[in-house]
Design an enzyme around this catalytic site. Structure first.
Site, PDB file in Angstrom:
ATOM      1  N   HIS A 121      61.011  10.628  41.676  1.00  0.00           N
ATOM      2  CA  HIS A 121      60.458   9.459  42.374  1.00  0.00           C
ATOM      3  C   HIS A 121      59.116   9.898  42.965  1.00  0.00           C
ATOM      4  O   HIS A 121      58.933  11.085  43.284  1.00  0.00           O
ATOM      5  CB  HIS A 121      61.445   9.091  43.485  1.00  0.00           C
ATOM      6  CG  HIS A 121      61.118   7.852  44.250  1.00  0.00           C
ATOM      7  ND1 HIS A 121      60.217   7.846  45.272  1.00  0.00           N
ATOM      8  CD2 HIS A 121      61.599   6.595  44.148  1.00  0.00           C
ATOM      9  CE1 HIS A 121      60.147   6.618  45.775  1.00  0.00           C
ATOM     10  NE2 HIS A 121      60.977   5.832  45.108  1.00  0.00           N
ATOM     11  N   ASP A 198      66.320  15.991  46.505  1.00  0.00           N
ATOM     12  CA  ASP A 198      66.137  14.595  46.879  1.00  0.00           C
ATOM     13  C   ASP A 198      67.476  13.888  46.636  1.00  0.00           C
ATOM     14  O   ASP A 198      67.850  13.614  45.489  1.00  0.00           O
ATOM     15  CB  ASP A 198      65.013  13.995  46.019  1.00  0.00           C
ATOM     16  CG  ASP A 198      64.890  12.493  46.196  1.00  0.00           C
ATOM     17  OD1 ASP A 198      65.740  11.885  46.879  1.00  0.00           O
ATOM     18  OD2 ASP A 198      63.942  11.915  45.630  1.00  0.00           O
ATOM     19  N   GLN A 201      69.553   9.048  45.911  1.00  0.00           N
ATOM     20  CA  GLN A 201      70.483   8.280  45.057  1.00  0.00           C
ATOM     21  C   GLN A 201      71.810   8.994  44.852  1.00  0.00           C
ATOM     22  O   GLN A 201      72.632   8.534  44.058  1.00  0.00           O
ATOM     23  CB  GLN A 201      69.834   7.999  43.689  1.00  0.00           C
ATOM     24  CG  GLN A 201      68.542   7.207  43.755  1.00  0.00           C
ATOM     25  CD  GLN A 201      68.725   5.765  44.230  1.00  0.00           C
ATOM     26  OE1 GLN A 201      69.844   5.262  44.357  1.00  0.00           O
ATOM     27  NE2 GLN A 201      67.624   5.090  44.523  1.00  0.00           N
ATOM     28  N   LYS A 224      69.958   3.131  52.150  1.00  0.00           N
ATOM     29  CA  LYS A 224      70.583   3.050  50.826  1.00  0.00           C
ATOM     30  C   LYS A 224      72.085   3.303  50.907  1.00  0.00           C
ATOM     31  O   LYS A 224      72.778   3.312  49.906  1.00  0.00           O
ATOM     32  CB  LYS A 224      69.957   4.084  49.881  1.00  0.00           C
ATOM     33  CG  LYS A 224      68.499   3.783  49.519  1.00  0.00           C
ATOM     34  CD  LYS A 224      68.035   4.722  48.455  1.00  0.00           C
ATOM     35  CE  LYS A 224      66.539   4.819  48.334  1.00  0.00           C
ATOM     36  NZ  LYS A 224      65.894   3.630  47.797  1.00  0.00           N
ATOM     37  N   CYS A 365      58.941   3.192  41.239  1.00  0.00           N
ATOM     38  CA  CYS A 365      58.252   4.338  41.877  1.00  0.00           C
ATOM     39  C   CYS A 365      58.469   5.621  41.079  1.00  0.00           C
ATOM     40  O   CYS A 365      58.632   6.705  41.664  1.00  0.00           O
ATOM     41  CB  CYS A 365      58.705   4.545  43.320  1.00  0.00           C
ATOM     42  SG  CYS A 365      58.377   3.144  44.372  1.00  0.00           S
TER      43      CYS A 365
END
Ligand code: C6P
Length: 410
Positions: A121, A198, A201, A224, A365
């Protein structure tokens, strides 16, 4: 055993129908942000109604109570990801800010190298480009293998003893691919490099144990994972928080200040300068409580079932091309796709117009990843714990209608 229909009752937005035609709202844009349950909304309201005071700045009851709730939220988040203690958890705005804290916190030296990947991302790419511009460090990119996976052999070639940091996404927000972060941490650590994962997600969608992963930093966003917007966390492995420079200076991040110099506060407060997002932090704690109650094993299993079913149905629609691994064990509940003859924005608008279905379209993104895949953009459906098989059916039926009927009139 959690019941998805019971879970749905907690989400006010899922009770709404469209005024014009009575169609229920189908939310399949969970990778962008999740819906919020009543319990989280109420925790935020409760702070404003009952404990609205600043933290760490008052001896009065309200300030003590607000501080207690805010600190408790750090503890909940620490436990949720298997951290050793809340000293490893810094509350930030979002994943993007968490990654920037690392980018600005490390004392970069000439000759340092950063290894990242083409799957990232922009949040896990642009900060490193800025670091390269400011400090002259070298930036290297791991390529894809077999279309949807990171080429781990390439990563091994790129990591050298000059590598200071490996920054890698755990679960891709486009392909859904779940990367082997444990293995990546081992390779990086063998070369003395730090690893930033990261988790934007992954943390919301599967059980996470930072000790098992072995990463040094983990960045994720509260919004999220059922939490409010404007709150997220940076996990900083025990022992590293002392070395990392604070990005921001100001109130609460100091222990002692003279006109000449300051001493930093204890962790995690060293990194939380100024009045933080107290209500957001407390809401984040409530979100984590909610997810723990449901159980992250169940969340992952539920999303796997929906994704497996959606992938099968989508593969049967002529003109629909799906991106990402077929093996459900290697992917999360994010499905990027294109419909032949349509711009992805058109597909998203038609799903919205026809059946009140929300998906995302565009570059998500992740422009370099789209370039690597050789596509200009994509549409994307993404699932969460409150989505149902009926919603997947409605989505696939409508997609089929778009691909077959509307496409042929072009
Ligand atoms: N992806 C999406 O629709 P923020 O915006 O800071 O909360 O999260 C940034 C981010 C970082 N890494 C990954 C893998 C992400 O998916 C995201 C956010 C959203 O895909 C919004 S662009």
């Amino acid at each position: 055993m959690p019941d998805v229909y019971k879970i749905r009752e907690d989400f006010p937005l899922l009770q709404r129908v469209r005024k014009t035609d009575g169609k229920p709202f189908v939310y399949l844009d969970n990778a962008a942000t999740s819906l919020k349950p009543r319990q989280v909304i109420e925790a935020v309201i409760e702070y404003y109604e009952k404990y609205c005071a600043n933290i760490h700045r008052g001896v009065h009851y309200l300030s003590q109570k607000a501080s207690e709730l805010y600190e408790e939220a750090h503890e909940k988040v620490a436990k949720f990801i298997g951290a050793r203690s809340m000293e490893e958890i810094v509350f930030v705005k979002n994943t993007t800010e968490a990654i920037n804290y690392v980018a600005y916190g490390i004392d970069w030296k000439p000759g340092d190298e950063i290894v990242t990947t083409v799957m990232e991302h922009h949040s896990n790419l642009v900060p490193w480009q800025i670091v390269r511009g400011k400090f002259g460090v070298k930036l290297k990119f791991v390529r894809l293998r077999d279309r949807w996976f990171l080429d781990i052999e390439h990563l091994e070639e790129l990591i050298t003893d000059r590598t200071r940091l490996v920054a890698v996404v755990h679960a891709s927000n486009v392909l859904g691919t779940i990367n082997p972060v444990e293995e990546i941490c081992k390779i990086a650590h063998d070369h003395g490099a730090l690893v930033l994962v990261d988790g934007a997600q992954s943390v919301p969608h599967m059980p996470i144990d930072v000790k098992k992963i072995g990463c040094d930093f983990l960045a994720f966003s509260g919004h999220k994972m059922l939490g409010p917007t404007g709150i997220g966390a940076l996990y900083i492995r025990e022992g590293l928080g002392e070395e990392l420079n604070p990005t921001f200076g100001g109130g609460d991040m100091i222990r002692r200040v003279t006109l000449e110099k300051s001493e930093w506060n204890v962790l995690p407060w060293k990194f939380e300068a100024g009045t933080p997002n107290i209500a957001g932090g407390i809401g984040f704690g409530a979100a984590v409580d909610y997810l723990r109650r449901v159980g992250m094993e169940w969340v992952r299993a539920h999303e796997k079932e929906l994704t497996r079913y959606a992938l099968k149905r989508m593969s049967e629609i002529p003109g629909v091309e799906v991106y990402g691994p077929e093996d459900i064990e290697k992917r999360g509940g994010v499905i990027a796709f294109n419909v032949r003859g349509f711009d992805p924005h058109e597909v998203a608008m038609l799903l919205d117009d026809l059946e009140n279905i929300a998906i995302r379209s565009g570059l998500h993104c992740a422009e370099p990843l789209h370039n690597a895949l050789g596509i200009s953009s994509s549409a994307r459906a993404s699932f969460y714990l409150y989505n149902t098989k009926e919603e997947v059916d409605l989505f696939c039926d409508t997609l089929e209608k778009i691909a077959r009927e509307l496409g042929s009139t072009e």
